[in-house]
Design an enzyme around this catalytic site. Sequence first.
Site, PDB file in Angstrom:
ATOM      1  N   SER A  87       0.868  -1.179   0.000  1.00  0.00           N
ATOM      2  CA  SER A  87       0.000   0.000   0.000  1.00  0.00           C
ATOM      3  C   SER A  87       0.904   1.228   0.000  1.00  0.00           C
ATOM      4  O   SER A  87       1.717   1.404   0.906  1.00  0.00           O
ATOM      5  CB  SER A  87      -0.876  -0.038   1.258  1.00  0.00           C
ATOM      6  OG  SER A  87      -1.667   1.120   1.360  1.00  0.00           O
ATOM      7  N   LYS A 140      -0.828  -0.882  -4.500  1.00  0.00           N
ATOM      8  CA  LYS A 140      -2.076  -0.169  -4.185  1.00  0.00           C
ATOM      9  C   LYS A 140      -1.724   1.285  -3.934  1.00  0.00           C
ATOM     10  O   LYS A 140      -0.876   1.576  -3.087  1.00  0.00           O
ATOM     11  CB  LYS A 140      -2.735  -0.811  -2.969  1.00  0.00           C
ATOM     12  CG  LYS A 140      -3.743   0.036  -2.222  1.00  0.00           C
ATOM     13  CD  LYS A 140      -4.525  -0.809  -1.216  1.00  0.00           C
ATOM     14  CE  LYS A 140      -4.676  -0.105   0.124  1.00  0.00           C
ATOM     15  NZ  LYS A 140      -5.442  -0.912   1.106  1.00  0.00           N
ATOM     16  N   LEU A 141      -2.368   2.167  -4.689  1.00  0.00           N
ATOM     17  CA  LEU A 141      -2.138   3.598  -4.497  1.00  0.00           C
ATOM     18  C   LEU A 141      -3.249   4.181  -3.651  1.00  0.00           C
ATOM     19  O   LEU A 141      -4.432   3.997  -3.951  1.00  0.00           O
ATOM     20  CB  LEU A 141      -2.118   4.331  -5.849  1.00  0.00           C
ATOM     21  CG  LEU A 141      -1.082   3.902  -6.883  1.00  0.00           C
ATOM     22  CD1 LEU A 141      -1.214   4.773  -8.133  1.00  0.00           C
ATOM     23  CD2 LEU A 141       0.332   3.984  -6.316  1.00  0.00           C
ATOM     24  N   LYS A 142      -2.872   4.894  -2.617  1.00  0.00           N
ATOM     25  CA  LYS A 142      -3.859   5.649  -1.844  1.00  0.00           C
ATOM     26  C   LYS A 142      -4.251   6.865  -2.690  1.00  0.00           C
ATOM     27  O   LYS A 142      -3.372   7.525  -3.267  1.00  0.00           O
ATOM     28  CB  LYS A 142      -3.246   6.096  -0.520  1.00  0.00           C
ATOM     29  CG  LYS A 142      -2.981   4.941   0.437  1.00  0.00           C
ATOM     30  CD  LYS A 142      -4.297   4.367   0.949  1.00  0.00           C
ATOM     31  CE  LYS A 142      -4.094   3.478   2.163  1.00  0.00           C
ATOM     32  NZ  LYS A 142      -5.376   2.942   2.668  1.00  0.00           N
ATOM     33  N   ASP A 191      -7.092   2.930  -3.403  1.00  0.00           N
ATOM     34  CA  ASP A 191      -7.866   2.935  -2.150  1.00  0.00           C
ATOM     35  C   ASP A 191      -8.127   4.383  -1.735  1.00  0.00           C
ATOM     36  O   ASP A 191      -7.195   5.134  -1.476  1.00  0.00           O
ATOM     37  CB  ASP A 191      -7.068   2.214  -1.047  1.00  0.00           C
ATOM     38  CG  ASP A 191      -7.843   2.096   0.263  1.00  0.00           C
ATOM     39  OD1 ASP A 191      -9.014   2.535   0.319  1.00  0.00           O
ATOM     40  OD2 ASP A 191      -7.271   1.562   1.236  1.00  0.00           O
ATOM     41  N   ASN A 247     -10.210   5.307   0.888  1.00  0.00           N
ATOM     42  CA  ASN A 247     -10.576   5.468   2.310  1.00  0.00           C
ATOM     43  C   ASN A 247     -11.741   6.452   2.491  1.00  0.00           C
ATOM     44  O   ASN A 247     -11.661   7.403   3.286  1.00  0.00           O
ATOM     45  CB  ASN A 247      -9.368   5.887   3.153  1.00  0.00           C
ATOM     46  CG  ASN A 247      -8.399   4.750   3.372  1.00  0.00           C
ATOM     47  OD1 ASN A 247      -7.286   4.779   2.874  1.00  0.00           O
ATOM     48  ND2 ASN A 247      -8.818   3.715   4.094  1.00  0.00           N
ATOM     49  N   GLU A 291     -11.034   0.590  -4.039  1.00  0.00           N
ATOM     50  CA  GLU A 291     -11.377   0.250  -2.653  1.00  0.00           C
ATOM     51  C   GLU A 291     -12.024   1.447  -1.947  1.00  0.00           C
ATOM     52  O   GLU A 291     -11.462   2.543  -1.932  1.00  0.00           O
ATOM     53  CB  GLU A 291     -10.086  -0.170  -1.939  1.00  0.00           C
ATOM     54  CG  GLU A 291     -10.248  -0.595  -0.496  1.00  0.00           C
ATOM     55  CD  GLU A 291      -8.894  -1.028   0.114  1.00  0.00           C
ATOM     56  OE1 GLU A 291      -7.908  -1.223  -0.643  1.00  0.00           O
ATOM     57  OE2 GLU A 291      -8.820  -1.156   1.347  1.00  0.00           O
ATOM     58  N   ASP A 316     -13.888  -1.918   2.116  1.00  0.00           N
ATOM     59  CA  ASP A 316     -13.038  -2.129   3.297  1.00  0.00           C
ATOM     60  C   ASP A 316     -13.855  -1.656   4.505  1.00  0.00           C
ATOM     61  O   ASP A 316     -14.555  -2.464   5.143  1.00  0.00           O
ATOM     62  CB  ASP A 316     -11.736  -1.324   3.103  1.00  0.00           C
ATOM     63  CG  ASP A 316     -10.819  -1.283   4.322  1.00  0.00           C
ATOM     64  OD1 ASP A 316     -11.200  -1.781   5.397  1.00  0.00           O
ATOM     65  OD2 ASP A 316      -9.695  -0.734   4.226  1.00  0.00           O
ATOM     66  N   LYS A 319     -10.257  -7.515   6.885  1.00  0.00           N
ATOM     67  CA  LYS A 319      -9.335  -7.180   7.982  1.00  0.00           C
ATOM     68  C   LYS A 319      -9.945  -7.769   9.241  1.00  0.00           C
ATOM     69  O   LYS A 319     -11.011  -7.331   9.679  1.00  0.00           O
ATOM     70  CB  LYS A 319      -9.203  -5.664   8.149  1.00  0.00           C
ATOM     71  CG  LYS A 319      -8.425  -4.972   7.048  1.00  0.00           C
ATOM     72  CD  LYS A 319      -8.325  -3.485   7.335  1.00  0.00           C
ATOM     73  CE  LYS A 319      -7.666  -2.768   6.170  1.00  0.00           C
ATOM     74  NZ  LYS A 319      -7.779  -1.303   6.320  1.00  0.00           N
ATOM     75  N   GLY A 333      -4.434  -4.731   5.553  1.00  0.00           N
ATOM     76  CA  GLY A 333      -3.422  -4.531   6.588  1.00  0.00           C
ATOM     77  C   GLY A 333      -3.712  -3.290   7.393  1.00  0.00           C
ATOM     78  O   GLY A 333      -4.458  -2.408   6.954  1.00  0.00           O
TER      79      GLY A 333
HETATM   80  O1  OSB Z   1      -7.449   1.368   4.167  1.00  0.00           O
HETATM   81  O2  OSB Z   1      -6.323  -0.383   3.887  1.00  0.00           O
HETATM   82  C1  OSB Z   1      -6.499   0.673   4.471  1.00  0.00           C
HETATM   83  C2  OSB Z   1      -3.584   1.340   6.827  1.00  0.00           C
HETATM   84  C3  OSB Z   1      -4.267   1.842   7.920  1.00  0.00           C
HETATM   85  C4  OSB Z   1      -5.610   2.003   7.853  1.00  0.00           C
HETATM   86  C5  OSB Z   1      -6.320   1.644   6.714  1.00  0.00           C
HETATM   87  C6  OSB Z   1      -5.645   1.119   5.617  1.00  0.00           C
HETATM   88  C7  OSB Z   1      -4.256   1.000   5.674  1.00  0.00           C
HETATM   89  C8  OSB Z   1      -3.433   0.547   4.561  1.00  0.00           C
HETATM   90  C9  OSB Z   1      -2.098  -0.039   4.912  1.00  0.00           C
HETATM   91  O3  OSB Z   1      -3.737   0.684   3.407  1.00  0.00           O
HETATM   92  C10 OSB Z   1      -2.075  -1.486   4.737  1.00  0.00           C
HETATM   93  C11 OSB Z   1      -0.849  -2.137   5.328  1.00  0.00           C
HETATM   94  O4  OSB Z   1      -0.803  -2.368   6.555  1.00  0.00           O
HETATM   95  O5  OSB Z   1       0.050  -2.482   4.566  1.00  0.00           O
HETATM   96 MG    MG Z   2      -8.567   0.373   2.731  1.00  0.00          MG
END
Ligand code: OSB
Ligand code: MG
Length: 382
Positions: A148, A174-176, A202, A204, A227, A252, A276, A304
Site C-alpha cells: 500500500s 495499491k495507491l492511496k 484505495d 478510504n 477500494e 473495506d 481485515k 493490513g
Molecule cells: O485502508 O487499507 C487501508 C492502513 C491503515 C488504515 C487503513 C488502511 C491501511 C493501509 C495499509 O492501506 C495497509 C498495510 O498495513 O500495509
Molecule cells: Mg482500505
Amino acid sequence: MRIESVELRHVELPLVSPFTTSFSTQTRRHALVLRLDGTAADASGALASVTGWAECVALADPFYSPEYIDGCADVIKRYLLPTLYAAQDAGTDVTAETVGYLLRHIVGQPMAKSAVEMAVLDAQLRARGESLAHYFGAVRTSVPSGVSVGIMDTVPELLDAVAGYVEQGYVRIKLKIKPGWDLAPVRAVRERFGDELLLQVDANAAYTLVDAPLLRRLDAFNLLLIEQPLGEDDVFQHAQLAKLMTTPMCLDESITSAKSAADAISLGAVDVINIKPGRVGGYLEARRIHDLAKAHGKAVWCGGMLETGLGRAANAALAGLDGFTLPGDISASDRFYAQDITEPFVLRDGRIDIPQGPGIGVEPIPDVLASFTTGSEVLTPS
Ligand code: OSB
Ligand code: MG
C-alpha cells in the site's frame, strides 16, 4: 482454557517513512500488544501453562474507524476481560470459539474484541502445538505480497517509491487516492510501469456519489479494483456507483461483519472484499466472510493495518485460505519498520512465508519489545 492474566502493553514504533492516506499522515505506529498467560489443554488433553500473543489494530485516532487505541485498551480493561473472567469463574470454558459469543452484549468494539480473541486463540493453539494456518485450513505455505503506497507530495516522488517496491518484488501496488490525488498519479504509474503491473487504488471513503463522473475516468486504467471510494455507511451508494463503473468495486470500511458482507453482496455493492480481522471483530468472523464470499463467487484479499510481526503472522495464515485469490496488503516488515518486534517478515520472490510453528508462530523479541514499550498494565481476575 483458563486465563490467569492479560498484559496490555503500549508500544511506539517509528515508521521508515511517513504514511499518508486520505484521512491522516502517520509517522509512527502506536500499537497495543496483548500477552495472555493461562492454562489450556495440550495435545494429550492435559492442562499446560501457556502464553498467547495478540495485537490490537486500532489506530491512534478514530479517523479510519470509530475505534482508537486508547479507547480499545479501556474497553478491554473495563468490559471485555471482566466479562471473560466472570464467565470462567461461573464455569464456562473460555475458548477462541466462545469469546465472540460471550462478548456479544457489548456493542461494537470489533478491534478490541478481535485482539482478545486472537490472544485466546494463539494460547489455545500453542498449548496443543497446532499452527494457526492449520487451524484455519490454509492451502498454501506462503502468500503473494502487495504493498500500500501512501499519498505523496509530488508524482515523481510517488514514481520513485513505486519503482523501489517493484524492484523489491512486490507483486501488486495499491495507491492511496483522495480528491486532487487520483487521475494524475494513477495515469503516471500506468505510463511508467505498463499495463502488466497489478494496480489498484484505495480512497478510504474520501469521495461522494457526486464524484461518479470523475471516478468513472479511472476505468481507463485497467485497475484490479477501487477500494472504498464512498463513506462507511454508503453501502447503497456503492451499489449505485458500481453500476456506473467497470472497475471492480471493493469495500473495506463498510464491511464490519459477515452480516454486513452478505448485505453488501445482495445489494450489488461489492465485487471484491478486503478482509481485515480487526475491523470485523476477529479471525473467526474473518473466516466466515471468506466462506460467504467464496460461496457467492466473490474474491477476497487480506488488508493490513500497519501490523507488527504479531498481526502480520496471523494475517498471513488467514490469507493462506483458498478464497484469498488476490494479493493482500501483507508486506515485509521493512515496508513500515526498520525494526519489528518479532523476527522480521521478508519478501522472497514477491511472497511472505506463513509461519508454521504453534499458534501464530512468532513471538516478540523480549529486548526489542521492552525498548519500544511506553506503558504496560497487567489485568488479572479480581
Ligand atoms: O485502508 O487499507 C487501508 C492502513 C491503515 C488504515 C487503513 C488502511 C491501511 C493501509 C495499509 O492501506 C495497509 C498495510 O498495513 O500495509
Ligand atoms: Mg482500505
